[in-house]
Design a protein around this motif. Structure first.
Motif, mmCIF file in Angstrom:
data_model
loop_
_atom_site.group_PDB
_atom_site.id
_atom_site.type_symbol
_atom_site.label_atom_id
_atom_site.label_comp_id
_atom_site.label_asym_id
_atom_site.label_seq_id
_atom_site.Cartn_x
_atom_site.Cartn_y
_atom_site.Cartn_z
ATOM 1 N N PHE A 291 7.894 7.976 5.954
ATOM 2 C CA PHE A 291 7.290 6.725 6.113
ATOM 3 C C PHE A 291 6.212 6.950 5.074
ATOM 4 C CE2 PHE A 291 8.676 6.668 10.646
ATOM 5 C CZ PHE A 291 9.536 5.720 10.612
ATOM 6 N N ARG A 292 5.360 7.869 4.828
ATOM 7 C CA ARG A 292 4.224 8.072 4.161
ATOM 8 C C ARG A 292 4.622 7.799 2.654
ATOM 9 N NH1 ARG A 292 1.124 13.712 4.529
ATOM 10 N NH2 ARG A 292 -0.057 12.773 2.733
ATOM 11 N N PHE A 293 5.747 8.570 2.044
ATOM 12 C CA PHE A 293 6.276 8.388 0.799
ATOM 13 C C PHE A 293 6.723 7.124 0.388
ATOM 14 C CE2 PHE A 293 6.599 13.207 1.023
ATOM 15 C CZ PHE A 293 5.565 13.506 0.051
ATOM 16 N N THR A 294 7.303 6.229 1.308
ATOM 17 C CA THR A 294 8.095 5.211 1.152
ATOM 18 C C THR A 294 6.883 4.254 0.799
ATOM 19 O OG1 THR A 294 9.899 5.879 2.182
ATOM 20 C CG2 THR A 294 9.614 3.430 1.827
ATOM 21 N N LEU A 295 5.987 4.253 1.757
ATOM 22 C CA LEU A 295 4.897 3.279 1.495
ATOM 23 C C LEU A 295 3.880 3.379 0.447
ATOM 24 C CD1 LEU A 295 3.232 1.166 3.200
ATOM 25 C CD2 LEU A 295 1.836 3.033 4.274
ATOM 26 N N ALA A 296 3.590 4.814 0.002
ATOM 27 C CA ALA A 296 3.108 5.121 -1.355
ATOM 28 C C ALA A 296 3.815 4.626 -2.606
ATOM 29 C CB ALA A 296 2.721 6.514 -1.275
ATOM 30 N N PHE A 297 5.122 4.626 -2.385
ATOM 31 C CA PHE A 297 5.906 4.409 -3.581
ATOM 32 C C PHE A 297 5.883 2.856 -3.753
ATOM 33 C CE2 PHE A 297 10.068 2.844 -5.221
ATOM 34 C CZ PHE A 297 10.198 3.303 -6.385
ATOM 35 N N ALA A 298 6.046 2.309 -2.608
ATOM 36 C CA ALA A 298 6.078 0.744 -2.589
ATOM 37 C C ALA A 298 4.593 0.184 -3.115
ATOM 38 C CB ALA A 298 6.288 0.162 -1.162
ATOM 39 N N GLY A 299 3.552 0.863 -2.812
ATOM 40 C CA GLY A 299 2.173 0.552 -3.123
ATOM 41 C C GLY A 299 1.909 0.379 -4.848
ATOM 42 N N LEU A 300 2.381 1.765 -5.146
ATOM 43 C CA LEU A 300 2.387 2.093 -6.477
ATOM 44 C C LEU A 300 3.304 1.216 -7.453
ATOM 45 C CD1 LEU A 300 2.265 6.081 -6.419
ATOM 46 C CD2 LEU A 300 0.438 4.484 -7.081
#
Length: 298
Positions: free
Chosen positions: A43-52
Motif C-alpha cells: 500500500f505505502r509503495f503503491t501510493l508513493a509511486f502513484a504520487g511521484l
C-alpha cells in the motif's frame, strides 16, 4: 548558489527526512497489528509511486534503459530492507526497531570498501566494535539469545547500507527523481508479488478510516517525500556524511515511540543505545570537532 550553501541545504533536507521516518515507526507499529506487514508495504509503495508519477509525469518520458536497471537494483534493496524492518517490528518495540535499523551507518564504510575499494580507517573499525557492544546490550536477553524481531531489524540495516551505497553510485550519472520513481515502483511490484505468499488474502481492514490515514502518511510522507528528499540531497553530500544525518532517524524513532506508544528503555538498553550512537559519531565525525582526525567530508 555556493557549494557550501548547497551542502548545508542538502544536510538539512536529510535531517527533515529522518524526522519524517522517525514518526513512521509509530505508525507502522500501530498498523501491523491490523494489516499484514507485506500488504502494508504494498500500500505505502503503491501510493508513493502513484504520487511521484503524477507530480513528475514529465520525467517518465525521459526514462532510459540504464535508469530502469539502476532503479530496479535500488528498488530491490529498498524492498528487502523494509520487508525485514516491517516484519521485525511485529516482534520487538518500535524504539529498538528504530535504533537497530541505524546499524547501516557503521556498515556503509565497509561496503564502500568492498564495492568502491575505499578502505575504512581506524575510526570505522572502532565504531564497529562499539556498535556490536551496543547491539548486544540493546538486544540480547539474559540467556544471550536475541529476539527474532531484533535479528530481522539488523538484517534490515544491512539492506539499507547496500541501498545507500548504490544511491551514491547511481545518482552521479542518473537523475535522482527518476531513480526515486523507479525504485519505489519496483518495491511496490515486489510487495504485491510476495504479499499473498507471506500474508495470504487481501486484508479488508485496510479500508477502515484510521488505517487509511496511517497509510497516507506512510505512502505520501514517509515514502514519497522522504525518499525523494534522500535521493536529491544525497547527490550533494558524501555517503558517510549522509549516513550520519540519516542516523538521527533512530533518535526521533525512540523519542516518538516513548511519547506516543509509551514505550520505555531499561538502563541496559539506554547504555546500548548510547554505544550505538557513539559508534555513529565515531565513524562519521572522526572527532574532527576536537581538532583531530579527518573531517568526514572533503
Amino acid at each position: 548558489m555556493g557549494k557550501k550553501k548547497t551542502v548545508l541545504l542538502a544536510d538539512l533536507g536529510l535531517v527533515v527526512t529522518t524526522l519524517i521516518w522517525g514518526f513512521s515507526f509509530v505508525i507502522v507499529k500501530d498498523s501491523v497489528d491490523r494489516i499484514p506487514p507485506v500488504y502494508l508495504l504494498a500500500f505505502r509503495f503503491t501510493l508513493a509511486f502513484a504520487g511521484l508519477a503524477l507530480v513528475f509525469a514529465g520525467k517518465i518520458s525521459k526514462i532510459r534503459k540504464g535508469d530502469l536497471l539502476c532503479g530496479a537494483m535500488l528498488g530491490f534493496w529498498l524492498f528487502v530492507s523494509y520487508f525485514f524492518q516491517t516484519v521485525g517490528i511485529q516482534y520487538t518495540t518500535a524504539g529498538k526497531n528504530a535504533f537497530l535499523t541505524t546499524i547501516y551507518v557503521v556498515i556503509v564504510p565497509f561496503l564502500h570498501w568492498a564495492i568502491n575499494e575505499k578502505k575504512p580507517d581506524r575510526y570505522c573499525a572502532a565504531a564497529a566494535v562499539l556498535a556490536i557492544l551496543g547491539i548486544g546490550l540493546l538486544s540480547l536477553r539474559g540467556d544471550l539469545s536475541m529476539n527474532i524481531g531484533d535479528v530481522l531489524t539488523i538484517l534490515c540495516g544491512f539492506g539499507f547500507a547496500f541501498h545507500m551505497i548504490y544511491i551514491d553510485k547511481y545518482t552521479e550519472t542518473h537523475d535522482p527523481v527518476i531513480l526515486t520513481i523507479l525504485q519505489i515502483g519496483m518495491a511496490a511490484l515486489l510487495s504485491w508479488i510476495t504479499a499473498p505468499v507471506f500474508n495470504g488474502a487481501f486484508p479488508k481492514a485496510a479500508l477502515s478510516g484510521d488505517i487509511v490515514t496511517g497509510i497516507l502518511y506512510l505512502g505520501l510522507g514517509s515514502t514519497m517525500l522522504a525518499f525523494l528528499l534522500q535521493n536529491v540531497c544525497q547527490k550533494y553530500t558524501s555517503p558517510t556524511s549522509a549516513s550520519l544525518f540519516l542516523s538521527l532517524e533512530s533518535v526521533f524513532g525512540v523519542l516518538f515511540s516513548m511519547i506516543f506508544l509509551h514505550e520505555y528503555l531499561t538502563g541496559r538498553m539506554v547504555l546500548g543505545c548510547a554505544l550505538i550512537f557513539a559508534a555513529i559519531i565515531t565513524a562519521e565525525t572522526k572527532f574532527s570537532f576536537l581538532g583531530r582526525g579527518k573531517a568526514p567530508r572533503e
